[in-house]
Design a protein around this motif. Sequence first.
Motif, PDB file in Angstrom:
ATOM      1  N   GLN A  41       3.487  -3.832  -2.241  1.00 23.43           N
ATOM      2  CA  GLN A  41       4.459  -3.055  -1.508  1.00 23.43           C
ATOM      3  C   GLN A  41       3.882  -2.436  -0.248  1.00 23.43           C
ATOM      4  N   ALA A  42       2.569  -2.524  -0.127  1.00 25.90           N
ATOM      5  CA  ALA A  42       1.914  -1.919   1.047  1.00 25.90           C
ATOM      6  C   ALA A  42       2.351  -2.682   2.291  1.00 25.90           C
ATOM      7  N   LYS A  65       0.329   8.708  -0.880  1.00 25.59           N
ATOM      8  CA  LYS A  65       1.232   8.368  -1.955  1.00 25.59           C
ATOM      9  C   LYS A  65       0.843   6.993  -2.478  1.00 25.59           C
ATOM     10  N   TRP A  66       0.723   6.886  -3.773  1.00 23.21           N
ATOM     11  CA  TRP A  66       0.299   5.650  -4.402  1.00 23.21           C
ATOM     12  C   TRP A  66       1.443   4.642  -4.389  1.00 23.21           C
ATOM     13  N   THR A  67       1.088   3.398  -4.065  1.00 19.42           N
ATOM     14  CA  THR A  67       2.081   2.315  -4.093  1.00 19.42           C
ATOM     15  C   THR A  67       1.429   1.077  -4.664  1.00 19.42           C
ATOM     16  N   TRP A  68       2.252   0.146  -5.075  1.00 13.58           N
ATOM     17  CA  TRP A  68       1.734  -1.127  -5.541  1.00 13.58           C
ATOM     18  C   TRP A  68       1.167  -1.868  -4.352  1.00 13.58           C
TER      19      TRP A  68
END
Length: 119
Positions: free
Chosen positions: A117-118, A111-114
């Motif tokens: 935010q990782a 899932k892609w995150t900023w």
Amino acid sequence: MVHKIDFSLASSEAIENALSERIEEIRLKQNVTQARLAREAGVSRSTITRLVQKGKGISLDSFIRILKALHLAHNLGTLLPDPGLSPLEELKRANQPSRRRARARKRDQKKWTWEDQAG
């Protein structure tokens, strides 16, 4: 008058003359004046006159309009028949398995995150 012309051997000029003569005979048989035919076809009267003169030509558009005005448009289909598939091509296609498209496999995607935010 019966015209006997071998279209496969005749020159383009001879074919043009034969077609012009046939159209003129049909016009006369239908009892249509040149002026009326020109009006119904949407062409000038001089176009109709050129059609019946040997060695003179008219445009393909005018030719088609004249055929339509004389109610001969149904004959245009025989001029250039639909090529379709030859019986040999149909047989080849019948013996081949149906084709399917290859699809790319889906990869496991996270899932892609900023980036901030990782965790």
